[in-house]
Design an enzyme around this catalytic site. Structure first.
Site, mmCIF file in Angstrom:
data_model
loop_
_atom_site.group_PDB
_atom_site.id
_atom_site.type_symbol
_atom_site.label_atom_id
_atom_site.label_comp_id
_atom_site.label_asym_id
_atom_site.label_seq_id
_atom_site.Cartn_x
_atom_site.Cartn_y
_atom_site.Cartn_z
ATOM 1 N N LYS A 23 0.844 -1.215 0.000
ATOM 2 C CA LYS A 23 0.000 0.000 0.000
ATOM 3 C C LYS A 23 0.868 1.250 0.000
ATOM 4 C CE LYS A 23 -1.653 1.517 4.072
ATOM 5 N NZ LYS A 23 -1.304 2.897 4.450
ATOM 6 N N ASN A 24 1.897 1.252 0.860
ATOM 7 C CA ASN A 24 2.682 2.475 1.020
ATOM 8 C C ASN A 24 3.664 2.723 -0.125
ATOM 9 O OD1 ASN A 24 1.217 3.061 3.249
ATOM 10 N ND2 ASN A 24 2.757 2.376 4.732
ATOM 11 N N CYS A 118 -4.594 8.079 10.011
ATOM 12 C CA CYS A 118 -4.745 7.467 11.332
ATOM 13 C C CYS A 118 -4.289 8.439 12.408
ATOM 14 C CB CYS A 118 -3.926 6.171 11.398
ATOM 15 S SG CYS A 118 -4.676 4.824 10.480
ATOM 16 N N ARG A 123 0.855 14.801 13.437
ATOM 17 C CA ARG A 123 1.456 14.439 12.152
ATOM 18 C C ARG A 123 1.544 15.701 11.280
ATOM 19 N NH1 ARG A 123 -1.050 8.800 10.021
ATOM 20 N NH2 ARG A 123 0.893 8.708 8.856
ATOM 21 N N ASP A 308 4.855 0.466 12.207
ATOM 22 C CA ASP A 308 3.562 -0.132 11.831
ATOM 23 C C ASP A 308 3.408 -1.542 12.380
ATOM 24 O OD1 ASP A 308 2.582 2.035 10.392
ATOM 25 O OD2 ASP A 308 3.705 1.461 8.615
ATOM 26 N N ARG A 400 -8.501 -0.155 5.028
ATOM 27 C CA ARG A 400 -7.591 0.807 4.397
ATOM 28 C C ARG A 400 -6.294 0.125 3.958
ATOM 29 N NH1 ARG A 400 -6.457 5.792 7.837
ATOM 30 N NH2 ARG A 400 -5.159 5.988 6.004
HETATM 31 N N1 EPU Z 1 6.839 14.362 10.713
HETATM 32 C C1 EPU Z 1 6.991 15.704 10.992
HETATM 33 N N2 EPU Z 1 6.886 16.606 9.962
HETATM 34 C C2 EPU Z 1 6.647 16.219 8.684
HETATM 35 C C3 EPU Z 1 6.499 14.850 8.401
HETATM 36 C C4 EPU Z 1 6.607 13.929 9.438
HETATM 37 O O1 EPU Z 1 7.187 16.092 12.148
HETATM 38 O O2 EPU Z 1 6.571 17.088 7.799
HETATM 39 C C5 EPU Z 1 6.931 13.373 11.814
HETATM 40 C C6 EPU Z 1 5.582 12.688 12.060
HETATM 41 O O3 EPU Z 1 4.755 13.467 12.884
HETATM 42 C C7 EPU Z 1 5.991 11.371 12.671
HETATM 43 C C8 EPU Z 1 7.326 11.079 12.023
HETATM 44 O O4 EPU Z 1 7.777 12.315 11.437
HETATM 45 O O5 EPU Z 1 6.170 11.515 14.053
HETATM 46 C C9 EPU Z 1 7.261 10.004 10.947
HETATM 47 O O6 EPU Z 1 6.405 10.412 9.916
HETATM 48 P P1 EPU Z 1 6.666 10.030 8.390
HETATM 49 O O7 EPU Z 1 6.485 11.282 7.595
HETATM 50 O O8 EPU Z 1 7.913 9.268 8.248
HETATM 51 O O9 EPU Z 1 5.435 9.072 8.115
HETATM 52 P P2 EPU Z 1 4.334 9.210 6.990
HETATM 53 O O10 EPU Z 1 4.959 9.461 5.687
HETATM 54 O O11 EPU Z 1 3.247 10.098 7.460
HETATM 55 C C10 EPU Z 1 4.473 6.676 6.399
HETATM 56 C C11 EPU Z 1 3.496 5.545 6.277
HETATM 57 C C12 EPU Z 1 3.021 5.151 7.667
HETATM 58 C C13 EPU Z 1 4.219 4.743 8.512
HETATM 59 C C14 EPU Z 1 5.239 5.896 8.544
HETATM 60 C C15 EPU Z 1 6.520 5.550 9.274
HETATM 61 C C16 EPU Z 1 2.453 5.985 4.155
HETATM 62 C C17 EPU Z 1 1.240 6.373 3.396
HETATM 63 N N3 EPU Z 1 2.359 5.981 5.477
HETATM 64 O O12 EPU Z 1 3.749 7.738 7.000
HETATM 65 O O13 EPU Z 1 2.170 4.032 7.480
HETATM 66 O O14 EPU Z 1 3.795 4.457 9.808
HETATM 67 O O15 EPU Z 1 5.586 6.263 7.177
HETATM 68 O O16 EPU Z 1 7.141 4.463 8.679
HETATM 69 O O17 EPU Z 1 3.483 5.673 3.564
HETATM 70 C C18 EPU Z 1 0.234 2.739 7.793
HETATM 71 O O18 EPU Z 1 0.469 2.184 6.724
HETATM 72 O O19 EPU Z 1 -0.638 2.329 8.599
HETATM 73 C C19 EPU Z 1 1.000 3.924 8.189
HETATM 74 C C20 EPU Z 1 0.605 4.752 9.140
#
Ligand code: EPU
Length: 421
Positions: A23-24, A118, A123, A308, A400
């Site tokens: 998915k990701n 989620c 975030r 995750d 999802r």
């Molecule tokens: N963060 C910031 N500022 C930003 C972006 C992120 O402070 O601009 C912080 C977030 O608040 C968090 C940390 O950085 O504490 C990690 O966030 P990241 O941006 O790495 O995660 P994401 O891109 O929002 C993806 C996956 C998540 C997975 C995380 C970590 C997707 C669509 N989602 O989220 O997957 O947990 O990376 O590996 O790729 C899931 O599939 O259930 C899921 C939540």
């Protein structure tokens, strides 16, 4: 219509599951295809509500997209018709933020609200926006709406991410691949989904090197083509089935899984007492005896233990004979599923971002509610190990990220019903 999963636990799992495309990976690849000037076919895409939301966003941009049994076909669009992303779709998932950069790159303008997703804790999207500003975008807020402008196009830059955010690294790859000049990203995320995105963009004519390391270099190109692409297998779905087999017992083969992509999860399950066979595109997991606690485990960015998988592993360890403690260092609210674990009779304690799991009595079925995607899957895993029937409400969270879960569980010998309310 809301759906409730009813699972009768206490039976071991036997059989084989196919691991679908991640998915990701699929979600950023769909965002990337906004940039492509030729037809794109993404293969082995599972039927997930998050994919449907992405496709709805793409249709709202005037794109022609089809979602069949073999995958998703995206026709190239001469012009992106509407650079205003609908609030209702943006708020359905976090990955909607990945459409900002490609639409901005194609139209010189994009307007959107903050993404949903989620509720795992705060975030923010500050790194996405800061990086885009470094590439020449003008970022303004109009109330709740975010407006980004780059009328003369995005410019290559040198940028250091203050944290290796997966999403922000993807945004900056999508922004820089067709930008004017070269970009170097320092402090980039190294997750396999980043490498997959870079591989897809390179197959379409992009010039990206270093993906999978902390420094990624991008030479901007004027145009991306398209083509057929099979995304990487879903390592979190692989981890989910491995934890399910560990919790319920039995023996399950994960066909198409790449064990090195979720090695820390397999290592933890092995330490807990499972037998694991790792092959190039297959993992087999067997659990015959009672599991033991694994002590402390901390999540970390790749190649560390994936956030995750933290609730999934926790669910598998609820029936273990010794103590375990899992700390999520990425999100502050990773263990919302602890409420459901407690209702099922588990001996767990949530302290800040830690979940302490102590030996307790056997789990029993009851009514619980999913509060997020992976926490919802963790409740399914706990239900498989519990005596009697567990009802899981708000199962839309689970849809999802897991396609056709009831059917897959039935094939492994589980009694499960889906009730529509
Ligand atoms: N963060 C910031 N500022 C930003 C972006 C992120 O402070 O601009 C912080 C977030 O608040 C968090 C940390 O950085 O504490 C990690 O966030 P990241 O941006 O790495 O995660 P994401 O891109 O929002 C993806 C996956 C998540 C997975 C995380 C970590 C997707 C669509 N989602 O989220 O997957 O947990 O990376 O590996 O790729 C899931 O599939 O259930 C899921 C939540």
């Amino acid at each position: 219509m809301a759906e409730i999963l009813e699972i009768w636990g206490g039976r071991p799992l036997y059989g084989t599951v196919e691991i679908p495309s991640a998915k990701n990976s699929v979600l950023p690849l769909l965002a990337a295809s906004v940039l492509c000037r030729e037809k794109v076919c993404l293969k082995k895409v599972p039927h997930l509500s998050d994919v449907e939301v992405c496709l709805a966003l793409m249709r709202s941009l005037g794109m022609d997209v089809r979602y069949g049994d073999t995958g998703v076909v995206i026709q190239p669009t001469a012009n992106v018709e509407d650079a205003s992303l609908q609030t209702e779709l943006m708020q359905k998932m976090r990955a909607s933020v990945l459409f900002l950069a490609p639409v901005l790159a194609r139209c010189g303008y994009v307007e959107a609200s903050l993404p949903g997703g989620c509720r795992l804790g705060k975030r923010p999207i500050d790194i996405h926006l800061d990086g885009l500003e470094h590439m020449g975008a003008n970022v303004r807020w109009h109330g709740e709406r975010l407006c980004l402008r780059a009328p003369r196009g995005l410019m290559g830059t040198k940028y250091t991410l203050r944290y290796p955010s997966v999403g922000a690294t993807e945004t900056l790859l999508l922004a820089s691949v067709c930008a004017k000049g070269d970009t170097v990203l320092h402090g980039a995320a190294c997750e396999p989904e980043i490498v997959d995105l870079a591989n897809f963009l390179n197959q379409c004519g992009g010039k990206i090197t270093g993906a999978g390391t902390e420094t990624i270099s991008v030479q901007g190109v004027s145009r991306l083509s398209g083509g057929a692409y099979t995304p990487i297998p879903d390592r979190i779905v692989g981890a989910t089935w491995a934890c399910a087999a560990a919790a319920a017992g039995g023996c399950v083969t994960l066909e198409g899984a790449q064990p090195e992509m979720f090695a820390p999860v397999l290592d933890a399950l092995e330490q807990a007492g499972c037998r694991i066979w790792r092959r190039k595109n297959q993992v087999k997991i067997e659990r015959r005896k009672e599991l033991v606690g694994i002590g402390e485990r901390k999540t970390a960015v790749y190649p560390g233990f994936p956030t995750d998988a933290a609730p999934l592993l926790a669910a598998a360890l609820l029936g273990a004979s010794g103590e375990s403690c899992i700390r999520d260092t990425i999100f502050t609210n990773r263990f919302a599923c602890a409420d459901g674990f407690l209702a099922m009779g588990a001996n767990v304690h949530r302290i800040g971002s830690d979940l302490r799991i102590l030996p307790g009595g056997p789990l029993h079925g009851t009514t619980v509610a999913a509060q997020d995607l992976r926490g919802g899957a963790a409740l399914v895993i706990a239900a498989l190990a519990a005596n009697g029937k567990t009802k899981i409400e708000d199962s839309f969270y689970i849809q999802r990220g897991y396609a056709d879960l009831p059917q897959q569980l039935r094939r492994l010998g589980v009694k499960i019903q889906v009730k529509k309310t």
